[in-house]
Scaffold this motif. Structure first.
Motif, PDB file in Angstrom:
ATOM      1  N   ILE A 154       0.584  -1.436  -0.033  1.00 21.12           N
ATOM      2  CA  ILE A 154      -0.043   0.020   0.051  1.00 21.12           C
ATOM      3  C   ILE A 154       0.841   1.369  -0.182  1.00 21.12           C
ATOM      4  CG2 ILE A 154      -1.533   1.523   1.867  1.00 21.12           C
ATOM      5  CD1 ILE A 154      -2.867  -1.056   2.470  1.00 21.12           C
ATOM      6  N   VAL A 155       1.826   1.312   1.075  1.00 21.54           N
ATOM      7  CA  VAL A 155       2.835   2.451   0.763  1.00 21.54           C
ATOM      8  C   VAL A 155       3.365   2.775  -0.481  1.00 21.54           C
ATOM      9  CG1 VAL A 155       4.705   3.139   1.681  1.00 21.54           C
ATOM     10  CG2 VAL A 155       3.374   2.575   3.742  1.00 21.54           C
ATOM     11  N   THR A 156       4.112   1.412  -0.913  1.00 20.20           N
ATOM     12  CA  THR A 156       4.540   1.723  -2.399  1.00 20.20           C
ATOM     13  C   THR A 156       3.472   2.020  -3.477  1.00 20.20           C
ATOM     14  OG1 THR A 156       6.236  -0.486  -2.081  1.00 20.20           O
ATOM     15  CG2 THR A 156       5.753   0.678  -3.988  1.00 20.20           C
ATOM     16  N   LEU A 157       2.335   1.688  -2.982  1.00 17.02           N
ATOM     17  CA  LEU A 157       1.095   2.825  -4.637  1.00 17.02           C
ATOM     18  C   LEU A 157       1.238   3.578  -4.440  1.00 17.02           C
ATOM     19  CD1 LEU A 157      -0.648  -0.900  -4.059  1.00 17.02           C
ATOM     20  CD2 LEU A 157       0.588   0.202  -6.460  1.00 17.02           C
ATOM     21  N   ILE A 158       0.732   4.618  -3.349  1.00 16.20           N
ATOM     22  CA  ILE A 158       0.663   5.488  -2.640  1.00 16.20           C
ATOM     23  C   ILE A 158       1.944   6.206  -3.325  1.00 16.20           C
ATOM     24  CG2 ILE A 158      -0.280   7.016  -0.561  1.00 16.20           C
ATOM     25  CD1 ILE A 158      -0.931   5.119   0.880  1.00 16.20           C
ATOM     26  N   GLY A 159       2.968   5.565  -2.583  1.00 12.47           N
ATOM     27  CA  GLY A 159       3.893   6.527  -3.350  1.00 12.47           C
ATOM     28  C   GLY A 159       4.078   6.793  -5.189  1.00 12.47           C
ATOM     29  N   VAL A 160       3.560   6.124  -5.633  1.00  6.20           N
ATOM     30  CA  VAL A 160       3.599   5.650  -7.130  1.00  6.20           C
ATOM     31  C   VAL A 160       2.501   6.729  -7.664  1.00  6.20           C
ATOM     32  CG1 VAL A 160       2.885   4.719  -9.520  1.00  6.20           C
ATOM     33  CG2 VAL A 160       4.470   3.639  -7.180  1.00  6.20           C
ATOM     34  N   VAL A 161       1.370   6.592  -7.067  1.00 10.95           N
ATOM     35  CA  VAL A 161       0.110   7.412  -6.522  1.00 10.95           C
ATOM     36  C   VAL A 161       0.886   9.184  -7.098  1.00 10.95           C
ATOM     37  CG1 VAL A 161      -1.932   8.099  -6.925  1.00 10.95           C
ATOM     38  CG2 VAL A 161      -1.520   6.182  -7.702  1.00 10.95           C
ATOM     39  N   ALA A 162       1.253   9.205  -5.926  1.00 12.06           N
ATOM     40  CA  ALA A 162       1.731  10.640  -5.624  1.00 12.06           C
ATOM     41  C   ALA A 162       2.822  10.825  -7.309  1.00 12.06           C
ATOM     42  CB  ALA A 162       2.771  10.609  -4.398  1.00 12.06           C
ATOM     43  N   ALA A 163       3.939  10.504  -7.063  1.00 17.71           N
ATOM     44  CA  ALA A 163       4.492  10.861  -7.803  1.00 17.71           C
ATOM     45  C   ALA A 163       4.259  10.642  -9.360  1.00 17.71           C
ATOM     46  CB  ALA A 163       5.621   9.302  -8.121  1.00 17.71           C
ATOM     47  N   PHE A 164       2.999   9.841  -9.956  1.00 19.46           N
ATOM     48  CA  PHE A 164       2.583  10.637 -10.856  1.00 19.46           C
ATOM     49  C   PHE A 164       1.507  11.587 -10.922  1.00 19.46           C
ATOM     50  CE2 PHE A 164       3.672   5.519 -12.566  1.00 19.46           C
ATOM     51  CZ  PHE A 164       4.145   6.178 -13.378  1.00 19.46           C
ATOM     52  N   SER A 165       1.025  12.044 -10.178  1.00 14.54           N
ATOM     53  CA  SER A 165       0.316  12.867 -10.005  1.00 14.54           C
ATOM     54  C   SER A 165       1.301  14.410  -9.228  1.00 14.54           C
ATOM     55  CB  SER A 165      -0.111  13.104  -8.520  1.00 14.54           C
ATOM     56  OG  SER A 165      -1.019  11.853  -8.758  1.00 14.54           O
ATOM     57  N   GLY A 166       2.708  13.841  -9.731  1.00 12.73           N
ATOM     58  CA  GLY A 166       3.426  15.201  -9.750  1.00 12.73           C
ATOM     59  C   GLY A 166       4.218  15.745  -8.466  1.00 12.73           C
ATOM     60  N   ALA A 167       3.609  15.180  -7.271  1.00 11.73           N
ATOM     61  CA  ALA A 167       3.854  14.901  -6.077  1.00 11.73           C
ATOM     62  C   ALA A 167       5.837  13.683  -5.987  1.00 11.73           C
ATOM     63  CB  ALA A 167       2.821  14.516  -5.298  1.00 11.73           C
ATOM     64  N   THR A 168       6.785  14.163  -6.445  1.00 13.85           N
ATOM     65  CA  THR A 168       7.844  14.042  -7.225  1.00 13.85           C
ATOM     66  C   THR A 168       8.381  12.936  -5.855  1.00 13.85           C
ATOM     67  OG1 THR A 168       7.432  14.039  -9.278  1.00 13.85           O
ATOM     68  CG2 THR A 168       9.819  13.284  -8.488  1.00 13.85           C
ATOM     69  N   ALA A 169       8.867  13.857  -4.893  1.00 12.02           N
ATOM     70  CA  ALA A 169       9.800  13.629  -3.750  1.00 12.02           C
ATOM     71  C   ALA A 169       8.843  13.304  -3.641  1.00 12.02           C
ATOM     72  CB  ALA A 169      10.296  15.703  -3.418  1.00 12.02           C
ATOM     73  N   VAL A 170       7.921  13.359  -2.337  1.00 14.89           N
ATOM     74  CA  VAL A 170       7.036  12.328  -1.978  1.00 14.89           C
ATOM     75  C   VAL A 170       7.010  11.207  -1.963  1.00 14.89           C
ATOM     76  CG1 VAL A 170       4.683  12.244  -0.040  1.00 14.89           C
ATOM     77  CG2 VAL A 170       6.126  14.642  -0.613  1.00 14.89           C
TER      78      VAL A 170
END
Length: 128
Positions: A62-78
């Motif tokens: 789940i943490v990994t998937l949230i990170g992928v979604v955040a990275a693809f949404s423009g919050a790359t660093a987070v």
């Protein structure tokens, strides 16, 4: 390279979701016992431990998937911080498995290959 690393991270998360299912939902089934090389008695006596461990795998996914979604949404660093936390923990668990039980090397490679590849690809993307 960044997209490839994130896609491989998703594969790692999906695999850990499957591990969650085996450990927390089907631990005592004949198929799961065969995968883990256990008798029915061993599976029953470790059922609660496996149930708990399965949730660790689920949370890492789940943490990994949230990170992928955040990275693809423009919050790359987070996003990348979360992806590295997730796949880094998955890889660390695979290393612990192989160090503590050499006979589980195949399982450790299966568990750690996608996280390792995701880390390499993401580090290469960041280095460019």
């Amino acid at each position: 390279m960044l997209t490839a690393g994130l896609i491989v991270a998703v594969l790692a998360a999906v695999l850990h979701g499957y591990i969650f299912v085996m450990e927390s939902m089907t631990w005592t089934s004949s198929r799961t016992r065969e995968v883990f090389g256990m008798t029915a008695e061993e599976a029953e006596s470790t059922r609660l431990l496996a149930f708990n461990q399965g949730f660790y795998n689920l949370f890492l996914g789940i943490v990994t998937l949230i990170g992928v979604v955040a990275a693809f949404s423009g919050a790359t660093a987070v996003g990348l911080a979360l992806v590295f936390a997730g796949v880094g923990s998955m890889l660390a668990a695979a290393v612990v498995l192989v160090v503590s039980a050499r006979d589980k090397a195949r399982a450790a490679v299966s568990q750690g290959l996608f996280p390792f590849l995701a880390i390499v690809l993401l580090l290469l993307a960041l280095a460019v």
